[in-house]
Design an enzyme around this catalytic site. Structure first.
Site, PDB file in Angstrom:
ATOM      1  CE  LYS A 102      37.577 -15.519  84.179  1.00 15.37           C
ATOM      2  NZ  LYS A 102      36.264 -16.153  84.025  1.00 15.37           N
TER       3      LYS A 102
HETATM    4  P1  NAD Z   1      29.775  -8.382  79.887  1.00 10.95           P
HETATM    5  O1  NAD Z   1      30.948  -7.514  79.723  1.00 10.95           O
HETATM    6  O2  NAD Z   1      29.071  -8.881  78.675  1.00 10.95           O
HETATM    7  O3  NAD Z   1      28.677  -7.645  80.799  1.00 10.95           O
HETATM    8  C1  NAD Z   1      28.959  -7.087  82.045  1.00 10.95           C
HETATM    9  C2  NAD Z   1      27.806  -6.160  82.386  1.00 10.95           C
HETATM   10  O4  NAD Z   1      27.974  -5.701  83.728  1.00 10.95           O
HETATM   11  C3  NAD Z   1      27.738  -4.905  81.512  1.00 10.95           C
HETATM   12  O5  NAD Z   1      26.378  -4.612  81.264  1.00 10.95           O
HETATM   13  C4  NAD Z   1      28.365  -3.822  82.403  1.00 10.95           C
HETATM   14  O6  NAD Z   1      27.917  -2.526  82.073  1.00 10.95           O
HETATM   15  C5  NAD Z   1      27.853  -4.278  83.740  1.00 10.95           C
HETATM   16  N1  NAD Z   1      28.591  -3.767  84.885  1.00 10.95           N
HETATM   17  C6  NAD Z   1      29.931  -3.616  85.049  1.00 10.95           C
HETATM   18  N2  NAD Z   1      30.194  -3.115  86.264  1.00 10.95           N
HETATM   19  C7  NAD Z   1      28.998  -2.951  86.881  1.00 10.95           C
HETATM   20  C8  NAD Z   1      28.599  -2.485  88.142  1.00 10.95           C
HETATM   21  N3  NAD Z   1      29.493  -2.078  89.049  1.00 10.95           N
HETATM   22  N4  NAD Z   1      27.281  -2.484  88.437  1.00 10.95           N
HETATM   23  C9  NAD Z   1      26.362  -2.896  87.546  1.00 10.95           C
HETATM   24  N5  NAD Z   1      26.680  -3.347  86.325  1.00 10.95           N
HETATM   25  C10 NAD Z   1      27.981  -3.374  85.998  1.00 10.95           C
HETATM   26  O7  NAD Z   1      30.257  -9.587  80.827  1.00 10.95           O
HETATM   27  P2  NAD Z   1      29.604 -11.013  81.010  1.00 10.95           P
HETATM   28  O8  NAD Z   1      30.326 -11.961  80.134  1.00 10.95           O
HETATM   29  O9  NAD Z   1      28.123 -10.912  80.961  1.00 10.95           O
HETATM   30  O10 NAD Z   1      30.108 -11.330  82.504  1.00 10.95           O
HETATM   31  C11 NAD Z   1      29.393 -10.856  83.633  1.00 10.95           C
HETATM   32  C12 NAD Z   1      29.756 -11.739  84.825  1.00 10.95           C
HETATM   33  O11 NAD Z   1      29.414 -13.085  84.489  1.00 10.95           O
HETATM   34  C13 NAD Z   1      31.223 -11.754  85.192  1.00 10.95           C
HETATM   35  O12 NAD Z   1      31.355 -11.919  86.579  1.00 10.95           O
HETATM   36  C14 NAD Z   1      31.748 -12.985  84.488  1.00 10.95           C
HETATM   37  O13 NAD Z   1      32.915 -13.504  85.096  1.00 10.95           O
HETATM   38  C15 NAD Z   1      30.560 -13.901  84.677  1.00 10.95           C
HETATM   39  N6  NAD Z   1      30.535 -15.017  83.747  1.00 10.95           N
HETATM   40  C16 NAD Z   1      30.449 -14.816  82.400  1.00 10.95           C
HETATM   41  C17 NAD Z   1      30.440 -15.918  81.559  1.00 10.95           C
HETATM   42  C18 NAD Z   1      30.295 -15.780  80.061  1.00 10.95           C
HETATM   43  O14 NAD Z   1      30.170 -16.814  79.405  1.00 10.95           O
HETATM   44  N7  NAD Z   1      30.253 -14.596  79.507  1.00 10.95           N
HETATM   45  C19 NAD Z   1      30.514 -17.211  82.089  1.00 10.95           C
HETATM   46  C20 NAD Z   1      30.572 -17.386  83.466  1.00 10.95           C
HETATM   47  C21 NAD Z   1      30.572 -16.268  84.287  1.00 10.95           C
END
Ligand code: NAD
Length: 431
Positions: free
Chosen positions: A121
């Protein structure tokens, strides 16, 4: 669905530390599963450490001519199964402990769905919303150059995570390629399609999460068309999961982002909501819904809750009031160990992050394979293979849960850890 051993007793020493020290949480989860497996001490010692950690402090030229220094990390937990894989996040709260935990979870995640990768990571401590596109590019290129000795298509392959996207992966790939002197599309995944990205990668995390929910709904005897869904986080993972749940006929009654949430008991019009977010920058203030806080959102009366934002959102103080029957963790680490116990005791089924959000890394794996072969697949092929892997992995985790009488998180960890331990034993220690 699953009967557990007394998880509370095993965690008696735990406090609600999710937000404080995420790596401690990850190690504690590891030991719970290691106990179930009867893992030997030497293997525990190896697998409970990250094998390498790089912290870099690097200068970035800002638009006003000033220079700022940012701190970033890249951590590889274990490369026993193959090259390491894991996203890069840009967030003001990034810590090395968080990056270590996320790297460890990536190792188990890849093993749970059977990918030939270990876990890694990366993260930069920055609020990217305060940067211009030019500054974001400068930061990405300098961070990439600073960690370039660690990454590579056969070594460690980054991907998007919180606040990083295909454009950022394109800059990363370009910087790395310029350094080695030729184009290396396999150095990262989550690239734009024209640069060798995969069809379906953007949607993969949300789609995989919804495949996981579909599998669970069968054994839970849940009719998704009668189940109301709530999604925390409306970014890459959350917005896609919300759209696909809506497509399956499950009304999405609440969503949120970092500014707050919106609620409509009759179901949100997600197309109009996405337009509203594009226009205003947030889901809040959507006129066909009522504004609520993020804390209220988690406690809404619903059947399925998809945390898709940050870690530590479901904790000892709110777990007892969550109404959902099924929680599918699109986010990494959204539930503290204490909350896990409370939810389990209340009969709430949690599809854990290392299974429920594995769709992202699975399609990243497909993208890497396509890049190495220079042979793109169709979106239908990608989605079909993803569906098969999520269904097969659900069955395997579910059977493990029943065999060991543990809940789904411990079962997923047991499967992942057993597989990595087997690699490690077979390879031995060299030199
Ligand atoms: P992103 O940046 O596209 O979206 C994150 C979202 O969460 C945004 O809408 C943001 O405004 C919101 N957010 C942030 N803090 C918040 C809070 N305290 N309360 C409510 N909403 C909040 O990120 P993403 O890629 O969608 O990732 C989101 C989660 O999914 C993370 O934990 C990430 O590790 C996990 N994840 C993502 C992927 C991927 O392929 N993108 C894969 C596996 C896991």
């Amino acid at each position: 669905m699953v009967v557990d051993v007394d998880v509370r007793a095993q965690r008696s020493a735990a406090t609600d530390r999710a937000a404080e020290d995420l790596f401690e949480v990850a190690v504690e989860q590891f030991h719970i599963a290691a106990d179930v497996l009867g893992l030997e001490d030497s293997m525990r010692r190896i697998l409970s450490h990250c094998q390498s950690e790089l912290t870099v402090h690097f200068p970035v030229e800002m638009d006003d001519g000033s220079v700022q220094v940012f701190t970033g990390h890249r951590v590889r937990h274990n490369d026993g199964p193959g090259p390491t894989k894991g996203g890069i996040r840009y967030h003001q709260s990034v810590t090395v402990s968080e990056v270590q935990a996320l790297a460890m979870w990536m190792t188990w995640k890849c093993a749970v769905v059977g990918l030939p990768f270990g876990g890694a990571k990366g993260g930069v401590r920055v609020n990217p919303k305060l940067l211009s596109q030019n500054e974001l590019q400068n930061l990405t290129r300098r961070y990439t150059a600073s960690i370039s000795s660690m990454i590579g298509p056969n070594q460690d392959i980054p991907a998007p995570d919180v606040n990083t996207n295909p454009q950022i992966m394109a800059w990363l790939m370009d910087t790395y390629s310029m350094q080695v002197g030729y184009s290396v599309p396999g150095v990262t995944t989550g690239k734009p399609l024209v640069l060798g990205g995969s069809e379906g990668r953007n949607e993969a995390t949300g789609r995989g999460c919804v495949f996981a929910i579909q599998e669970a709904s069968r054994v839970l005897d849940m009719d998704l068309t009668r189940s109301r869904t709530v999604v925390q986080g409306f970014g890459n993972a959350g917005s896609v999961a919300a759209r696909l749940m809506d497509d399956l006929g499950s009304p999405v009654i609440g969503v949120s982002d970092s500014s707050g949430g919106v609620y409509n008991p009759a179901g949100l019009d997600l197309v109009a909501l996405s337009r509203h977010k594009q226009r205003t920058g947030s889901v809040t203030g959507f006129r066909e819904a009522q504004d609520i806080t993020n804390e209220e959102l988690l406690l809404l009366d619903c059947d399925i809750l998809i945390p898709a934002a940050m870690e530590g959102q479901i904790h000892a103080d709110n777990a007892g009031e969550i109404k959902a029957r099924l929680i599918a963790e699109a986010a990494n680490g959204p539930t503290s160990p204490e909350a896990d116990s409370v939810l389990y005791d209340r009969g709430v089924v949690v599809l854990p992050d290392i299974f429920a959000n594995a769709g992202g890394v699975t399609v990243s794996y497909f993208e890497w394979v396509q890049a190495l072969q220079a042979f793109p697949w169709t979106e239908a092929e990608v989605n079909e293979r993803l569906q098969r892997i999520m269904a097969r992995s659900f069955q395997a985790v579910y059977e493990t849960a029943q065999k060991h009488q543990v809940h789904m998180r411990t079962a997923a960890l047991v499967r992942g850890i057993a597989r990595v331990a087997e690699f490690t034993r077979l390879r031995g220690i060299y030199p």
